[in-house]
Design a protein around this motif. Structure first.
Motif, PDB file in Angstrom:
ATOM      1  N   THR A 179      -4.851   2.361 -11.714  1.00  0.00           N
ATOM      2  CA  THR A 179      -4.465   1.442 -10.639  1.00  0.00           C
ATOM      3  C   THR A 179      -3.633   0.265 -11.138  1.00  0.00           C
ATOM      4  O   THR A 179      -2.726  -0.179 -10.435  1.00  0.00           O
ATOM      5  N   ARG A 207      -6.699   8.082  -4.013  1.00  0.00           N
ATOM      6  CA  ARG A 207      -6.470   6.646  -3.749  1.00  0.00           C
ATOM      7  C   ARG A 207      -7.764   5.954  -3.317  1.00  0.00           C
ATOM      8  O   ARG A 207      -8.004   4.810  -3.687  1.00  0.00           O
ATOM      9  N   GLN A 223       0.925   7.719  -6.022  1.00  0.00           N
ATOM     10  CA  GLN A 223      -0.322   8.500  -6.029  1.00  0.00           C
ATOM     11  C   GLN A 223      -0.461   9.098  -4.634  1.00  0.00           C
ATOM     12  O   GLN A 223      -0.933   8.446  -3.697  1.00  0.00           O
ATOM     13  N   ILE A 268       2.174   2.267  -3.390  1.00  0.00           N
ATOM     14  CA  ILE A 268       1.175   2.949  -4.219  1.00  0.00           C
ATOM     15  C   ILE A 268       0.989   4.380  -3.729  1.00  0.00           C
ATOM     16  O   ILE A 268       0.917   5.324  -4.523  1.00  0.00           O
ATOM     17  N   ALA A 269       0.979   4.550  -2.411  1.00  0.00           N
ATOM     18  CA  ALA A 269       0.823   5.896  -1.858  1.00  0.00           C
ATOM     19  C   ALA A 269       2.011   6.797  -2.195  1.00  0.00           C
ATOM     20  O   ALA A 269       1.865   8.021  -2.269  1.00  0.00           O
ATOM     21  N   ARG A 304      -9.220   2.795  -5.209  1.00  0.00           N
ATOM     22  CA  ARG A 304      -9.336   1.516  -4.523  1.00  0.00           C
ATOM     23  C   ARG A 304     -10.723   0.895  -4.725  1.00  0.00           C
ATOM     24  O   ARG A 304     -10.844  -0.313  -4.926  1.00  0.00           O
ATOM     25  N   ARG A 322       0.826  -1.216   0.000  1.00  0.00           N
ATOM     26  CA  ARG A 322       0.000   0.000   0.000  1.00  0.00           C
ATOM     27  C   ARG A 322       0.857   1.262   0.000  1.00  0.00           C
ATOM     28  O   ARG A 322       0.536   2.249  -0.668  1.00  0.00           O
TER      29      ARG A 322
END
Lengths: 78, 78, 78, 78, 78, 78
Positions: free
Chosen positions: F52, A41, A35, A31-32, A45, A28
């Protein structure tokens, strides 16, 4: 990608289960790091949680992160 | 992703076959950690089981999880 | 995914060639664990055998499974 | 997938260059194990050689196979 | 795939930076081994350099090749 | 791919957190090695940060780079 948050103190965990949770956290955080907008996010998601191809790809990331964590913990051998 | 279920007690298994089964379980639990709705997962599974690209991607996740488990068990060498 | 069949007795093989064959078997069994209908798998296989992207993805699964088997056999060093 | 051809005698090679060539051979043999018709493979190859996504995916397979071969050869250290 | 060029003398490099460069070279050579026409590769490269999905896939190949090179060099530890 | 910039002095980092940051840097530098135009990269990044599938693929690259870095640092064990 400014990711000044400190989210990884150690790769060592007390149990394999905590190792899984850390693997998911690391995935996670990657990805953070790309983005950086939390609201965006959240929107993204909701979409990918219904897309099996992306769920499987996420599981692949978790598998690799977990392998590293398991190595670090010598597989939590007694 | 609230995944409070404890599903991984140990990476050690008695046999390679049980190691495969654990690898499949870990792959499934990763997906469940992201898509937390069991009913939704049932719908999604019916779809991807007929999509070879996703079946192959799932096999890739299982292969990586199994590699970790095999390392933990020293490959079940006698 | 009820996969009660026992298909993996050992990761040890006499030769590297047999290691390749075991890697292919493991990859196939992962897919069979998710798509449990043999007739459906036969239909799906006919399709993906003509899709190079899926052939390459299958080769990737085999490569990872083989890496694990090769480690288990200490690379069949004399 | 009847793949009775014996194509892998050993993972040991004299040089890293030969290790690369063996990695490419292993990747090809995996595809041949699934798509067993040589004429069909020739057609498919002509297509994917012009598709960069598939070229890159092939390079990924080669990278994993090479990692295994390099480990087997202790990285050809002098 | 006739790839008679000798491009890999050794996995050992003086520095991590040179290790990265070797990883990129190996990834490129894998693609050149499949798409043997240099003019065609030039055309293809112009396209994929603007396709982020393919850029990321290329980065994945480089990451795996680099892991092998880093292992060979014992991570360039002092 | 002329990438004369020196961006990797060492794989050793003081903390796991710095190891994550180095992994992200390496992933970015791989992409920069292929798409050498910084302005073009800025445009591309804005797009893939909302996709994503590409975010997850990026996380996969980071996971592999981090595994290498973690090995180099012996997992930052105390």
């Amino acid at each position: 990608m400014h990711n000044s948050e400190k989210y990884l103190e150690s790769l060592l965990t007390a149990t394999p289960q905590e190792g899984r949770e850390l693997a998911i956290k690391l995935a996670r955080k990657s990805i953070a790091a790309i983005q950086t907008d939390p609201e965006m996010r959240k929107v993204l998601r909701a979409n990918y949680a219904q897309d099996t191809a992306q769920l499987i790809a996420s599981a692949q990331v978790i598998a690799v992160e977990f392998q590293t964590i398991a190595m670090a913990n010598n597989y939590w051998k007694p």
